[in-house]
Motif scaffolding. Structure first.
Motif, short mmCIF file in Angstrom:
data_model
loop_
_atom_site.label_atom_id
_atom_site.label_comp_id
_atom_site.label_asym_id
_atom_site.label_seq_id
_atom_site.Cartn_x
_atom_site.Cartn_y
_atom_site.Cartn_z
N GLY A 181 0.80 -1.22 0.00
CA GLY A 181 0.00 0.00 0.00
C GLY A 181 0.83 1.27 0.00
O GLY A 181 2.02 1.27 0.26
N THR A 221 -9.44 -6.94 5.30
CA THR A 221 -8.25 -6.57 6.05
C THR A 221 -8.43 -5.23 6.75
O THR A 221 -7.47 -4.51 6.97
N ASP A 238 -5.56 -2.55 7.95
CA ASP A 238 -5.52 -1.31 7.17
C ASP A 238 -5.71 -0.08 8.05
O ASP A 238 -4.98 0.89 7.93
#
Length: 192
Positions: A22, A177, A181
């Motif tokens: 990410g 998730t 996250d």
């Protein structure tokens, strides 16, 4: 053949690892004194906003809200139902964007295959332009942004967004998730 299969599997794993990594972007009000904050509430009755071309399940909203609340409670803040009694208010946005990645790379293996046949003598040739291999990959990028507002001033004071490519199981709703996250996105709060 076995070596080629191992190479392809290794390349696929490396690419999938890059695709799920990410990108976190954070911004905040430099003049805000975040040490004064003790309590928080949701910014509205429904703290989630949605953008993009995919529907988001209401169960996802509940799970993300639980994860954000748990992360802020773990940081020592107290939750209150009434936004007027809170020091800061929290909202979040979930979104998706579909895209296509097109990559062209020279295919050096096939460019020189004429030299690899039986019975042909090796002779030097001028280099030719190798044929190009085109790879097309569709992906869905997901984003989760968390916004924090100062209740007294009614202004945004902190914003952070995490973006990454979603897996097929996440798109089908099989895995979620949210807990990981939100923890990553809220790692930078409070900023000072």
């Amino acid at each position: 053949m076995k070596t080629m299969s191992i190479f392809i599997a290794g390349t696929a794993l490396a690419l999938s690892a890059c695709a799920t990594t990410g990108n976190i972007t954070t911004d905040f009000d430099q003049a805000q004194n975040f040490s004064e904050y003790k309590t928080f509430a949701w910014a509205g009755e429904s703290p989630m906003a949605v953008f993009g071309n995919r529907l988001v399940s209401p169960m996802i909203e509940a799970e993300v809200a639980r994860a954000i609340r748990a992360d802020l409670l773990a940081k020592g803040y107290r939750f209150t139902e009434n936004v007027a009694d809170a020091d800061f208010a929290v909202s979040f946005t979930i979104g998706t964007r579909d895209g296509t990645d097109i990559r062209q790379t020279p295919d050096l293996f096939w460019a020189e295959r004429a030299r690899w046949t039986w019975g042909n003598a090796y002779f030097p040739r001028l280099p030719s332009m190798p044929p190009m291999r085109t790879e097309i990959r569709d992906y869905t990028e997901g984003s989760l942004s968390i916004d924090i507002y100062d209740v007294e001033r009614r202004t945004p004071v902190w914003h952070s967004v995490g973006e990454r490519n979603l897996t097929r199981s996440e798109l089908r709703g099989e895995t979620n998730t949210a807990t990981e996250d939100t923890k990553i996105i809220l790692a930078g709060f409070p900023p000072n």
